[in-house]
Design an enzyme around this catalytic site. Structure first.
Site, PDB file in Angstrom:
ATOM      1  CE  LYS A 187      -1.829   2.602   3.125  1.00  0.00           C
ATOM      2  NZ  LYS A 187      -1.601   3.904   2.419  1.00  0.00           N
ATOM      3  CD  GLU A 263      13.188   3.359   8.272  1.00  0.00           C
ATOM      4  OE1 GLU A 263      13.195   4.229   9.175  1.00  0.00           O
ATOM      5  OE2 GLU A 263      13.162   3.614   7.068  1.00  0.00           O
ATOM      6  CB  CYS A 297      12.838   8.213   9.036  1.00  0.00           C
ATOM      7  SG  CYS A 297      13.606   7.209   7.785  1.00  0.00           S
ATOM      8  CD  GLU A 394      10.448  11.737  12.543  1.00  0.00           C
ATOM      9  OE1 GLU A 394       9.416  11.100  12.850  1.00  0.00           O
ATOM     10  OE2 GLU A 394      11.333  11.251  11.822  1.00  0.00           O
TER      11      GLU A 394
HETATM   12  P1  ADP Z   1       2.795  10.558   8.093  1.00  0.00           P
HETATM   13  O1  ADP Z   1       2.162  10.962   9.397  1.00  0.00           O
HETATM   14  O2  ADP Z   1       4.136  11.150   7.940  1.00  0.00           O
HETATM   15  O3  ADP Z   1       1.928  10.714   6.895  1.00  0.00           O
HETATM   16  P2  ADP Z   1       2.200   7.841   8.562  1.00  0.00           P
HETATM   17  O4  ADP Z   1       2.971   6.979   9.480  1.00  0.00           O
HETATM   18  O5  ADP Z   1       0.865   8.330   8.993  1.00  0.00           O
HETATM   19  O6  ADP Z   1       3.135   9.035   8.198  1.00  0.00           O
HETATM   20  O7  ADP Z   1       2.012   7.150   7.141  1.00  0.00           O
HETATM   21  C1  ADP Z   1       2.869   6.193   6.597  1.00  0.00           C
HETATM   22  C2  ADP Z   1       2.043   5.122   5.939  1.00  0.00           C
HETATM   23  O8  ADP Z   1       1.241   4.493   6.931  1.00  0.00           O
HETATM   24  C3  ADP Z   1       1.075   5.605   4.869  1.00  0.00           C
HETATM   25  O9  ADP Z   1       1.051   4.651   3.819  1.00  0.00           O
HETATM   26  C4  ADP Z   1      -0.245   5.638   5.606  1.00  0.00           C
HETATM   27  O10 ADP Z   1      -1.358   5.476   4.755  1.00  0.00           O
HETATM   28  C5  ADP Z   1      -0.109   4.453   6.520  1.00  0.00           C
HETATM   29  N1  ADP Z   1      -0.962   4.485   7.702  1.00  0.00           N
HETATM   30  C6  ADP Z   1      -1.416   5.569   8.393  1.00  0.00           C
HETATM   31  N2  ADP Z   1      -2.210   5.191   9.403  1.00  0.00           N
HETATM   32  C7  ADP Z   1      -2.288   3.843   9.377  1.00  0.00           C
HETATM   33  C8  ADP Z   1      -2.954   2.861  10.162  1.00  0.00           C
HETATM   34  N3  ADP Z   1      -3.722   3.196  11.198  1.00  0.00           N
HETATM   35  N4  ADP Z   1      -2.789   1.556   9.833  1.00  0.00           N
HETATM   36  C9  ADP Z   1      -2.014   1.196   8.812  1.00  0.00           C
HETATM   37  N5  ADP Z   1      -1.365   2.071   8.024  1.00  0.00           N
HETATM   38  C10 ADP Z   1      -1.486   3.385   8.293  1.00  0.00           C
END
Ligand code: ADP
Length: 495
Positions: A187, A263, A297, A394
């Site tokens: 995804k 990560e 990161c 961060e």
């Molecule tokens: P940022 O806050 O920098 O956008 P995230 O950690 O939210 O970083 O996003 C990184 C990835 O994790 C994206 O592909 C996002 O769609 C996904 N993501 C965000 N929330 C969830 C969740 N609750 N479960 C699984 N994947 C998630």
């Protein structure tokens, strides 16, 4: 509609796949849902792509499972390797388009996007080379028993990637998983779905059977959550924020205890000693924080400078940061483009105003750049103390915090004063200082007299709350294999 005609400023017209890539075909989502992706430099909509919901995740996982249980297991390691190398070659053939799409969707400077695409090909080719070198052992316990181990694939791997290096993270995930014989459902991040879909259009031509690599666009709370809690996903690999990393781990624990690698975030210390080559150190500190607009990161966001050179360093670093060209990602001399989204822009501006409120000194920047697009001036805060938010959290933007230190002992303690442990750097001309600090800093990567020197042959990952497991290098292979021991009795029964 599973594709549309788009345009990039550098390569002109191209066909942008917009569907979900499942079973080697682009398909619409079951509910026909779509979402828009925005050009962060102009704040305009680029196009819409299909949005995966739970139902689409089920379909993609089922496709992957079928491929794994039928065709993929019969493919030889050598052929798996060839497919990865084919994919690397196709990526290189389409490098200009891929880089342009990356700049368009993510906002990164075109020169940096081209470098990313080169690294994508390098990573896939490297793991192609590993495919036929995954070996077990023979373990001699006694003369009547023959025991060997096999490094078997885990199975169906869910992989959730972020928006800061959309295509590079795609390759970091696909490479080791496929080399070791797994199948994947990736995804991409909702902010940057486009480059992964263009690259997906090369998978069939590279020779992968249907269902081996599936790429879906969608939101974290829906598609990401469905993937991490899916009962038929055997492993989940995630790159993103620590907050979401915790959710992924909970989802894995609450469903089928799928294997988890993470990560996550960082707040990496970049330490400059009095005896450092100051101009070199400034270049690396500048690159350490402002590369990719601070959206790394491993960004060197905590800069500790020894007192003897502190004032000179701050003054010259300011001049260096001001020389970073901020603007149109498609201009050849641009170093820093826009932040990826309005949300990120707002978060970063929030941290900047917090830093000002807490009493840190703005050396340069601290404001929006221009009035259109999510651009932020390269920002340096000095006189930052350990308790300030900008030193602890961060920011994930072009903002760095500088603090003065006196002794090596002190800077090792402050360097380690973080819940994170992803990366660190030390700048000194004294080899002993460099090695002592490198050995004592609790981080997965330490750079000496450089920064951000990532390479697909070198393991990368976090200590502490920066993650679990290692990506890249030989180390990543163990994230995608499980060891099976087979013992054969050669003599008579003993029971
Ligand atoms: P940022 O806050 O920098 O956008 P995230 O950690 O939210 O970083 O996003 C990184 C990835 O994790 C994206 O592909 C996002 O769609 C996904 N993501 C965000 N929330 C969830 C969740 N609750 N479960 C699984 N994947 C998630």
């Amino acid at each position: 509609m599973v594709s549309t005609q788009n345009h990039t400023p550098s390569t002109g017209k191209y066909t942008q796949p917009t569907g979900l890539f499942i079973n080697n075909e682009f398909v619409n989502s079951v509910d026909g849902k779509t979402f828009e992706t925005i050009n962060p430099a102009t704040e305009e909509v680029i196009c819409s792509v299909s949005e995966a919901t739970e139902k689409d995740v089920d379909i993609a996982v089922a496709a992957a499972r079928k491929a794994y249980e039928t065709v993929w297991r019969k493919v030889t390691p050598e052929d798996r390797g060839k497919m990865l190398v084919n994919l690397a070659n196709l990526i290189e053939k389409n490098a200009d388009t891929l880089a342009a799409v990356e700049s368009l969707d993510n906002g990164k400077a075109i020169g940096m996007a081209k470098a990313d695409v080169g690294m994508v090909a390098g990573c896939l080719r490297y793991y192609g080379g590993w495919a036929d070198k995954i070996e077990g052992k023979v373990i001699d316990t006694n003369p009547d028993t023959f025991t060997y181990t096999r490094q078997e694939p885990i199975g169906v791997c869910g992989q959730i990637i972020p928006w800061n290096f959309p295509l590079l993270m795609w390759a970091w995930k696909i490479g080791p998983a496929i080399a070791t014989g797994n199948v994947v459902v990736i995804k991409t991040a909702e902010q940057t779905p486009l480059s992964g879909l263009v690259a997906a259009s090369l998978i069939k031509e590279a020779g992968f059977p249907p269902g081996v690599i599936n790429i879906i666009s969608g939101f974290g709370k829906v598609a990401g959550a469905a993937l991490s809690s899916h009962m038929d996903v055997d492993k989940i690999a995630f790159t993103g924020s620590t907050v979401v990393g915790r959710m992924i781990m909970k989802a894995a624990a609450g469903s089928n205890l799928k294997k988890v690698t993470l990560e996550l975030g960082g707040k990496s210390p970049n330490i400059v000693f009095n005896d450092a080559d100051i101009e070199n150190a400034i270049s690396w500190v500048n690159f350490g924080i402002f590369f990719n607009h601070g959206q790394c990161c491993c960004a060197g966001s905590r800069v500790y400078v020894q007192s003897g050179i502190y004032d000179k360093f701050v003054e010259r670093f300011k001049a260096r940061a001001l020389a970073n060209k901020v603007g149109d990602p498609f201009a050849a001399d641009t170093f820093q483009g826009p932040q990826v989204s309005q949300l990120q822009f707002d978060r970063i501006m929030g941290y900047i105003s917090e830093g000002k409120k807490e009493g840190a000194t703005v050396v340069t920047g601290g404001e929006r750049h221009g009035d259109k697009g999510y651009f932020i001036q390269p920002t340096i805060f000095s006189n930052v103390t350990e308790d300030m938010k900008i030193m602890q959290e961060e920011v994930f933007g072009p903002v760095c915090s500088i603090s003065k230190f006196e002794t090596e002992e002190e800077v090792i303690a402050t360097g380690n004063n973080s819940t994170y442990g992803l990366a660190a750097a030390v700048h000194t001309t004294n080899l002993n200082t460099a090695l002592r600090v490198a050995n004592n800093i609790r981080a997965g990567t330490v750079w000496v007299n450089c920064y951000n020197m990532l390479h697909h042959q070198i393991p990368f990952g976090g200590f502490k709350e920066s993650g679990i497991g290692r990506e890249l290098g030989e180390a990543a292979l163990s994230n995608y294999t499980q060891c099976k021991s087979v013992s054969i009795r050669l003599g008579d029964a003993i029971f």
